[in-house]
Design a protein around this motif. Structure first.
Motif, mmCIF file in Angstrom:
data_model
loop_
_atom_site.group_PDB
_atom_site.id
_atom_site.type_symbol
_atom_site.label_atom_id
_atom_site.label_comp_id
_atom_site.label_asym_id
_atom_site.label_seq_id
_atom_site.Cartn_x
_atom_site.Cartn_y
_atom_site.Cartn_z
ATOM 1 N N THR A 3 0.860 -1.182 0.000
ATOM 2 C CA THR A 3 0.000 0.000 0.000
ATOM 3 C C THR A 3 0.892 1.225 0.000
ATOM 4 O O THR A 3 1.776 1.346 0.853
ATOM 5 C CB THR A 3 -0.922 0.017 1.236
ATOM 6 O OG1 THR A 3 -1.742 -1.148 1.214
ATOM 7 C CG2 THR A 3 -1.819 1.255 1.220
ATOM 8 N N VAL A 4 0.682 2.090 -0.995
ATOM 9 C CA VAL A 4 1.504 3.290 -1.118
ATOM 10 C C VAL A 4 0.583 4.495 -1.286
ATOM 11 O O VAL A 4 -0.430 4.417 -1.978
ATOM 12 C CB VAL A 4 2.445 3.182 -2.345
ATOM 13 C CG1 VAL A 4 3.337 4.413 -2.446
ATOM 14 C CG2 VAL A 4 3.305 1.934 -2.252
ATOM 15 N N THR A 5 0.945 5.590 -0.640
ATOM 16 C CA THR A 5 0.200 6.841 -0.808
ATOM 17 C C THR A 5 1.049 7.805 -1.624
ATOM 18 O O THR A 5 2.192 8.085 -1.260
ATOM 19 C CB THR A 5 -0.153 7.459 0.551
ATOM 20 O OG1 THR A 5 -0.997 6.554 1.252
ATOM 21 C CG2 THR A 5 -0.895 8.785 0.370
ATOM 22 N N GLN A 31 -5.702 -3.611 -6.092
ATOM 23 C CA GLN A 31 -6.809 -4.073 -5.245
ATOM 24 C C GLN A 31 -7.729 -2.928 -4.838
ATOM 25 O O GLN A 31 -8.940 -3.107 -4.777
ATOM 26 C CB GLN A 31 -6.260 -4.719 -3.960
ATOM 27 C CG GLN A 31 -5.284 -5.846 -4.205
ATOM 28 C CD GLN A 31 -5.943 -7.043 -4.850
ATOM 29 O OE1 GLN A 31 -6.997 -7.481 -4.402
ATOM 30 N NE2 GLN A 31 -5.347 -7.577 -5.900
ATOM 31 N N SER A 32 -7.145 -1.783 -4.498
ATOM 32 C CA SER A 32 -7.999 -0.657 -4.118
ATOM 33 C C SER A 32 -7.292 0.658 -4.380
ATOM 34 O O SER A 32 -6.064 0.742 -4.358
ATOM 35 C CB SER A 32 -8.435 -0.755 -2.651
ATOM 36 O OG SER A 32 -7.395 -0.363 -1.800
ATOM 37 N N VAL A 33 -8.105 1.671 -4.671
ATOM 38 C CA VAL A 33 -7.600 3.016 -4.927
ATOM 39 C C VAL A 33 -8.514 3.985 -4.179
ATOM 40 O O VAL A 33 -9.719 3.991 -4.408
ATOM 41 C CB VAL A 33 -7.654 3.385 -6.430
ATOM 42 C CG1 VAL A 33 -7.037 4.759 -6.672
ATOM 43 C CG2 VAL A 33 -6.985 2.324 -7.282
ATOM 44 N N THR A 41 -4.056 13.319 -2.601
ATOM 45 C CA THR A 41 -3.308 12.064 -2.521
ATOM 46 C C THR A 41 -4.144 10.926 -3.093
ATOM 47 O O THR A 41 -5.366 11.035 -3.228
ATOM 48 C CB THR A 41 -2.977 11.693 -1.059
ATOM 49 O OG1 THR A 41 -4.201 11.578 -0.324
ATOM 50 C CG2 THR A 41 -2.061 12.702 -0.392
ATOM 51 N N ALA A 42 -3.454 9.843 -3.416
ATOM 52 C CA ALA A 42 -4.129 8.600 -3.768
ATOM 53 C C ALA A 42 -3.410 7.476 -3.038
ATOM 54 O O ALA A 42 -2.188 7.355 -3.125
ATOM 55 C CB ALA A 42 -4.109 8.358 -5.267
ATOM 56 N N THR A 43 -4.181 6.690 -2.301
ATOM 57 C CA THR A 43 -3.637 5.537 -1.583
ATOM 58 C C THR A 43 -4.039 4.287 -2.356
ATOM 59 O O THR A 43 -5.228 4.045 -2.567
ATOM 60 C CB THR A 43 -4.167 5.501 -0.143
ATOM 61 O OG1 THR A 43 -3.729 6.689 0.520
ATOM 62 C CG2 THR A 43 -3.623 4.286 0.602
ATOM 63 N N ILE A 44 -3.029 3.560 -2.795
ATOM 64 C CA ILE A 44 -3.248 2.455 -3.725
ATOM 65 C C ILE A 44 -2.688 1.175 -3.124
ATOM 66 O O ILE A 44 -1.530 1.138 -2.691
ATOM 67 C CB ILE A 44 -2.581 2.769 -5.076
ATOM 68 C CG1 ILE A 44 -3.173 4.063 -5.653
ATOM 69 C CG2 ILE A 44 -2.763 1.594 -6.054
ATOM 70 C CD1 ILE A 44 -2.401 4.653 -6.807
ATOM 71 N N THR A 45 -3.522 0.140 -3.081
ATOM 72 C CA THR A 45 -3.095 -1.177 -2.608
ATOM 73 C C THR A 45 -2.995 -2.096 -3.816
ATOM 74 O O THR A 45 -3.930 -2.167 -4.619
ATOM 75 C CB THR A 45 -4.094 -1.720 -1.568
ATOM 76 O OG1 THR A 45 -4.130 -0.819 -0.468
ATOM 77 C CG2 THR A 45 -3.651 -3.103 -1.062
ATOM 78 N N PHE A 46 -1.851 -2.763 -3.941
ATOM 79 C CA PHE A 46 -1.628 -3.548 -5.162
ATOM 80 C C PHE A 46 -0.683 -4.711 -4.886
ATOM 81 O O PHE A 46 -0.006 -4.772 -3.869
ATOM 82 C CB PHE A 46 -1.026 -2.657 -6.256
ATOM 83 C CG PHE A 46 0.333 -2.086 -5.902
ATOM 84 C CD1 PHE A 46 0.441 -0.946 -5.139
ATOM 85 C CD2 PHE A 46 1.490 -2.723 -6.333
ATOM 86 C CE1 PHE A 46 1.693 -0.434 -4.797
ATOM 87 C CE2 PHE A 46 2.744 -2.221 -6.000
ATOM 88 C CZ PHE A 46 2.847 -1.072 -5.232
ATOM 89 N N ASP A 47 -0.664 -5.624 -5.835
ATOM 90 C CA ASP A 47 0.250 -6.758 -5.812
ATOM 91 C C ASP A 47 0.634 -7.037 -7.261
ATOM 92 O O ASP A 47 0.062 -6.437 -8.179
ATOM 93 C CB ASP A 47 -0.456 -7.970 -5.176
ATOM 94 C CG ASP A 47 0.543 -8.912 -4.499
ATOM 95 O OD1 ASP A 47 1.754 -8.861 -4.827
ATOM 96 O OD2 ASP A 47 0.105 -9.700 -3.646
ATOM 97 N N VAL A 48 1.596 -7.908 -7.487
ATOM 98 C CA VAL A 48 1.975 -8.227 -8.855
ATOM 99 C C VAL A 48 0.752 -8.722 -9.619
ATOM 100 O O VAL A 48 -0.121 -9.368 -9.010
ATOM 101 C CB VAL A 48 3.100 -9.309 -8.895
ATOM 102 C CG1 VAL A 48 4.419 -8.698 -8.461
ATOM 103 C CG2 VAL A 48 2.734 -10.517 -8.066
#
Ligand SMILES: [Cu+2]
Length: 68
Positions: A3-5, A31-33, A41-48
């Motif tokens: 998760t990165v903002t 997974q989520s934005v 800001t945008a907080t984004i949760t992701f995986d490969v």
């Protein structure tokens, strides 16, 4: 899962928030934005297969580059 903002100075209204959320969530592996109009800001949760590099490239393409 990461998760990165990101700080995105071009966010100026609810339309920006909607555009970022809908475009970035199309990226495979995201997974989520959650974009925030006031904080810009945008907080984004992701995986490969998503990666920070791909997310930043997409944000630049849609005219919401991440602040350096
Ligand atoms: Cu806007």
């Amino acid at each position: 899962m990461s998760t990165v903002t990101y700080s995105i100075p071009n966010i100026s209204c609810g339309h920006c928030v909607h555009t970022i959320q809908s475009e970035v969530s199309e990226l495979e592996g995201v997974q989520s934005v959650v974009a925030n109009q006031e904080a810009k800001t945008a907080t984004i949760t992701f995986d490969v297969p998503a990666s920070e590099e791909k997310i930043k490239a997409l944000l630049s393409e849609i005219n919401y580059p991440v602040a350096a």
